[in-house]
Design an enzyme around this catalytic site. Sequence first.
Site, PDB file in Angstrom:
ATOM      1  N   GLU A 209       0.821  -1.216   0.000  1.00  0.00           N
ATOM      2  CA  GLU A 209       0.000   0.000   0.000  1.00  0.00           C
ATOM      3  C   GLU A 209       0.849   1.257   0.000  1.00  0.00           C
ATOM      4  OE1 GLU A 209      -3.547   0.079   2.358  1.00  0.00           O
ATOM      5  OE2 GLU A 209      -3.445  -2.050   2.708  1.00  0.00           O
TER       6      GLU A 209
ATOM      7  N   LYS B 194     -15.954  -1.358   3.482  1.00  0.00           N
ATOM      8  CA  LYS B 194     -15.299  -1.604   2.190  1.00  0.00           C
ATOM      9  C   LYS B 194     -16.360  -2.156   1.235  1.00  0.00           C
ATOM     10  CE  LYS B 194     -10.821  -3.203   4.042  1.00  0.00           C
ATOM     11  NZ  LYS B 194     -10.158  -4.421   4.579  1.00  0.00           N
TER      12      LYS B 194
HETATM   13  C1  2PG Z   1      -7.238  -3.860   5.574  1.00  0.00           C
HETATM   14  C2  2PG Z   1      -6.946  -3.707   4.100  1.00  0.00           C
HETATM   15  C3  2PG Z   1      -6.360  -2.377   3.776  1.00  0.00           C
HETATM   16  P1  2PG Z   1      -6.685  -5.808   2.560  1.00  0.00           P
HETATM   17  O1  2PG Z   1      -6.998  -4.927   6.162  1.00  0.00           O
HETATM   18  O2  2PG Z   1      -7.769  -2.953   6.188  1.00  0.00           O
HETATM   19  O3  2PG Z   1      -5.215  -2.107   4.576  1.00  0.00           O
HETATM   20  O4  2PG Z   1      -6.116  -4.760   3.639  1.00  0.00           O
HETATM   21  O5  2PG Z   1      -7.256  -4.996   1.450  1.00  0.00           O
HETATM   22  O6  2PG Z   1      -5.518  -6.650   2.169  1.00  0.00           O
HETATM   23  O7  2PG Z   1      -7.753  -6.573   3.263  1.00  0.00           O
HETATM   24 MG    MG Z   2      -7.951  -4.196   8.075  1.00  0.00          MG
END
Ligand code: 2PG
Ligand code: MG
Length: 425
Positions: free
Chosen positions: A204, A336
């Site tokens: 990231e 998300k």
């Molecule tokens: C999280 C995300 C972003 P990933 O765990 O919050 O940092 O990671 O998209 O790999 O789930």
């Molecule tokens: Mg997370």
Amino acid sequence: MSHIQSVVARSVWDSRGCPTVEAQVTLSSGHTGRAIAPAGASTGAGEAKELRDGGHTFKGLGVGQAVRLVHEVVAPALQGMDIHDQAAIDAAMCRADGTPDKSRLGGNSLTAVSLACLWAASAHADLPLWRYLSGSDEVSLPLPEIQIFGGGAHAKGSVDLQDFLALPHGARSFAQSLEWVAEVYHAAGKSLSQQGKNLGVADEGGFWPQFGSNEAAIEALVKAIELAGFKPGVEVSIGLDLAATQYHSAGVYHWRSEGRQFDRDQLLQVYERWVNDYPIISMEDGFAEDDTEGMRIMTALLGDRLQIIGDDFFVTHAAQIAERAAMGACNAVLIKPNQVGTVSETMAALQTAKQHQLDSIISARSGETEDVSIVHLAVGWGVPQLKVGSFSRSERMAKWNEGLRIEQSLGRSGTYPAEHLFRWL
Ligand code: 2PG
Ligand code: MG
């Protein structure tokens, strides 16, 4: 009114060089909308399932089938629908999918199409997406949570914790927040270089950590805040995404980078000491996704002076948020869109969080693209925090820069509520 005329999908590339789905929606009015699905690395078990081709090509991550199903199943199901009825569009896609985890059509396809529809609707309304979502409500820019060091699944386990974040809550504007974190980010990089420890950046964009322990990374972040000229805990504080599912197995929490193991109570003692010793104001996924008791006792012990976020723990599912919040687990939810697969279900998760007095943070994924939808969702829905990864790599900077454009377009009418967010400060 304007209707969906066509939905086209294609395979494009994400920030890890892996395939992902882009969708483009065209309306009878001629307006269009486009969006790209992101992808996680430390994914929650309850997330909407991505549809991937498998096999050897592109590590099995091809999205050929997902693209085909958008053309063969999703497009016919949506054709002719009113673009301003997002709920009906998303419901039609869920019906066409027919599985509880979106595994037939793929959460990746549905996320891209759902967001593309939203963009098309805002284009038809001749409004920026954030304004299309907010209506006439007063809006504000979110507090950015910006990764300085990346670890865990995003940096091949170099340290166990996943994100070491700077939260510039003392800044007066979104623009100033970014200016402050830019200084912290560069101070951290310079300090690592001087120690001969700068190994480039993790998934990231945060520096790839080479520390002797997880705690040493926290110390290095405090130091970087000071080196940049800010007061830790007053102007810039620390957030951690522990992503603890990644170091949990059969009731044991195991930090491989340090060769240490903990049970639930021992781990909580470590967290408590860190909150006492360092300017940490936010911790995400401190216990594993199925350890509701861990999250509950953490919230009971630290919830009055710490933001305790559930990410893999809630997977943006309204029902899971309602059930686990009622048990006293967490005081904030990471939101998300691709964890649940549609805009409408993402909004339902947000509303459920509000009903349970949980704060919310909209978040990008570790696999991202130039898509800036989440910035508009945060502003338009009034979500006061935004987590996008670090302060390098264009898939991250595209989002920070979009926030700057929105803040400038608001002029004086925009408020910036960051300093009121953490009531115990
Ligand atoms: C999280 C995300 C972003 P990933 O765990 O919050 O940092 O990671 O998209 O790999 O789930
Ligand atoms: Mg997370």
